[in-house]
Structure formats: C-alpha cells, structure tokens
Motif scaffolding. Structure first.
Motif, PDB file in Angstrom:
ATOM      1  N   ALA A   1      21.674  20.929  80.932  1.00  7.63           N
ATOM      2  CA  ALA A   1      21.122  19.517  79.334  1.00  7.63           C
ATOM      3  C   ALA A   1      21.215  18.477  79.862  1.00  7.63           C
ATOM      4  CB  ALA A   1      21.666  19.988  77.523  1.00  7.63           C
ATOM      5  N   ASP A   2      22.426  18.144  79.917  1.00 12.94           N
ATOM      6  CA  ASP A   2      22.055  16.270  80.404  1.00 12.94           C
ATOM      7  C   ASP A   2      21.440  16.291  82.154  1.00 12.94           C
ATOM      8  OD1 ASP A   2      24.133  16.030  78.583  1.00 12.94           O
ATOM      9  OD2 ASP A   2      25.867  16.016  80.056  1.00 12.94           O
ATOM     10  N   ALA A   3      21.263  17.272  82.364  1.00 12.88           N
ATOM     11  CA  ALA A   3      19.973  16.864  83.697  1.00 12.88           C
ATOM     12  C   ALA A   3      18.546  16.837  83.033  1.00 12.88           C
ATOM     13  CB  ALA A   3      20.450  17.787  84.759  1.00 12.88           C
ATOM     14  N   LEU A   4      18.645  17.623  82.060  1.00 13.25           N
ATOM     15  CA  LEU A   4      17.233  17.646  81.707  1.00 13.25           C
ATOM     16  C   LEU A   4      16.787  16.674  80.873  1.00 13.25           C
ATOM     17  CD1 LEU A   4      16.752  21.780  81.384  1.00 13.25           C
ATOM     18  CD2 LEU A   4      16.608  20.009  83.204  1.00 13.25           C
ATOM     19  N   ALA A   5      17.635  15.813  80.064  1.00 10.08           N
ATOM     20  CA  ALA A   5      17.675  14.863  79.391  1.00 10.08           C
ATOM     21  C   ALA A   5      17.396  13.871  80.165  1.00 10.08           C
ATOM     22  CB  ALA A   5      18.728  14.648  78.300  1.00 10.08           C
ATOM     23  N   ALA A   6      17.979  13.451  81.326  1.00  7.00           N
ATOM     24  CA  ALA A   6      17.999  12.654  82.413  1.00  7.00           C
ATOM     25  C   ALA A   6      16.551  12.424  82.627  1.00  7.00           C
ATOM     26  CB  ALA A   6      18.857  12.078  82.804  1.00  7.00           C
ATOM     27  N   THR A   7      15.808  12.989  83.070  1.00  8.56           N
ATOM     28  CA  THR A   7      14.286  13.895  83.746  1.00  8.56           C
ATOM     29  C   THR A   7      13.371  13.146  82.577  1.00  8.56           C
ATOM     30  OG1 THR A   7      14.950  15.995  83.701  1.00  8.56           O
ATOM     31  CG2 THR A   7      12.954  15.313  84.066  1.00  8.56           C
ATOM     32  N   PRO A   8      12.892  11.627  83.888  1.00 10.93           N
ATOM     33  CA  PRO A   8      11.583  10.731  82.394  1.00 10.93           C
ATOM     34  C   PRO A   8      10.565  11.463  82.102  1.00 10.93           C
ATOM     35  CG  PRO A   8      12.020  10.282  84.926  1.00 10.93           C
ATOM     36  CD  PRO A   8      12.813  11.866  85.122  1.00 10.93           C
ATOM     37  N   LEU A   9      10.058  10.941  80.993  1.00 11.15           N
ATOM     38  CA  LEU A   9       9.388  11.255  79.802  1.00 11.15           C
ATOM     39  C   LEU A   9       9.965  12.338  79.053  1.00 11.15           C
ATOM     40  CD1 LEU A   9       6.011  11.579  81.970  1.00 11.15           C
ATOM     41  CD2 LEU A   9       7.089   9.344  80.495  1.00 11.15           C
ATOM     42  N   VAL A  10      11.327  13.041  79.371  1.00 10.49           N
ATOM     43  CA  VAL A  10      11.991  13.528  78.473  1.00 10.49           C
ATOM     44  C   VAL A  10      12.975  13.136  77.387  1.00 10.49           C
ATOM     45  CG1 VAL A  10      14.011  15.769  77.902  1.00 10.49           C
ATOM     46  CG2 VAL A  10      12.092  16.035  80.167  1.00 10.49           C
ATOM     47  N   VAL A  11      12.478  13.282  76.173  1.00 13.72           N
ATOM     48  CA  VAL A  11      13.057  12.350  74.975  1.00 13.72           C
ATOM     49  C   VAL A  11      14.416  13.563  74.342  1.00 13.72           C
ATOM     50  CG1 VAL A  11      12.796  12.073  72.367  1.00 13.72           C
ATOM     51  CG2 VAL A  11      11.099  11.649  74.187  1.00 13.72           C
ATOM     52  N   ALA A  12      14.333  14.566  74.786  1.00 17.24           N
ATOM     53  CA  ALA A  12      14.988  15.429  74.082  1.00 17.24           C
ATOM     54  C   ALA A  12      15.557  17.043  74.910  1.00 17.24           C
ATOM     55  CB  ALA A  12      15.774  15.880  72.876  1.00 17.24           C
ATOM     56  N   ALA A  13      16.558  17.505  75.271  1.00 14.32           N
ATOM     57  CA  ALA A  13      16.234  18.378  75.694  1.00 14.32           C
ATOM     58  C   ALA A  13      17.466  19.773  75.541  1.00 14.32           C
ATOM     59  CB  ALA A  13      16.328  18.507  77.014  1.00 14.32           C
ATOM     60  N   SER A  14      16.907  20.734  74.742  1.00 14.12           N
ATOM     61  CA  SER A  14      17.710  21.630  74.035  1.00 14.12           C
ATOM     62  C   SER A  14      18.123  23.492  75.261  1.00 14.12           C
ATOM     63  CB  SER A  14      17.412  22.506  72.960  1.00 14.12           C
ATOM     64  OG  SER A  14      17.958  23.816  72.531  1.00 14.12           O
TER      65      SER A  14
END
Length: 121
Positions: free
Chosen positions: A81-94
């Motif tokens: 989740a931390d890695a996905l949330a750090a992706t540009p344009l991603v506001v939130a990741a569940s």
C-alpha cells in the motif's frame, strides 16, 4: 481540471515465503492481492502518461510478494500500500492481501488483511 478515477486490480497472484512458521518460509505459498487506487488525472486526457500504468503496478505487486519474506501479511499489505500510494497521480491505495493457504487447523475460505494509505500531500 482533474478528474477522480478508481482503478481496481483484482487477484494479482504470486508465490511468496511469508509467515511465522519455518515451513512457510521454506516451501512458500500463494498470496493474492487486490488493490483499489484512487487516481487524479487530467480530464479528457487519453494517454497513458496521464494516468497510472496498472500493468506496471501489478508487476510491482508480484515483485514485492516474491522477495524479502516478512512474518505477517499485515506487514506485506502495508509495504504494498505504501508503494502504491507513492505512485504519481495516486491519491489513495487500499490493498487487500489474501493468504488462502494459511496454516489454520479448521476449515476456512480465506484469510485477508486490508490496509489503506493516502499519498503524501
């Protein structure tokens, strides 16, 4: 103007060696990940550069499952989740990590942990 979009990856599957028992670390088992991403992208844009490449994110999830064993699927879920949330344009990741072969002594359908992370402002 930005437009909110939800991108969902379901059933990303790989073998990992996560768990607290020696046989889990030694033999490995299948882990399944579902990810729901909230993305802010330019409205009316029709180019990959204006959104997230979900193929690349799926490959990153598999790579994380396959390396660096951890004891708990909670830890694995947080790291993904931390890695996905750090992706540009991603506001939130569940992220939900399923461990369908968990070492449980009674019949069960699934064990899963869900973690949600927001991107840094």
């Amino acid at each position: 103007m930005a437009e909110p979009v939800t991108i969902t990856l379901t059933g990303v599957t790989a073998t990992g060696h996560h768990g607290v028992f020696a046989h889990e670390r030694r033999d490995g088992q299948v882990f399944v990940v579902d990810a729901v991403l909230q993305v802010e992208r330019p409205r009316l844009a029709d180019e990959l550069a204006t959104t997230v490449d979900y193929g690349a994110l799926a490959a990153a999830i598999v790579a994380r499952i396959e390396r660096d064993p951890v004891d708990l699927i909670e830890t694995l879920a947080v790291e993904i989740a931390d890695a996905l949330a750090a992706t540009p344009l991603v506001v939130a990741a569940s992220v939900t990590v399923h461990k369908p072969q968990a070492p449980i002594a009674v019949p069960f359908g699934d064990v899963a942990v869900t973690v949600t992370r927001r991107s840094a402002p």
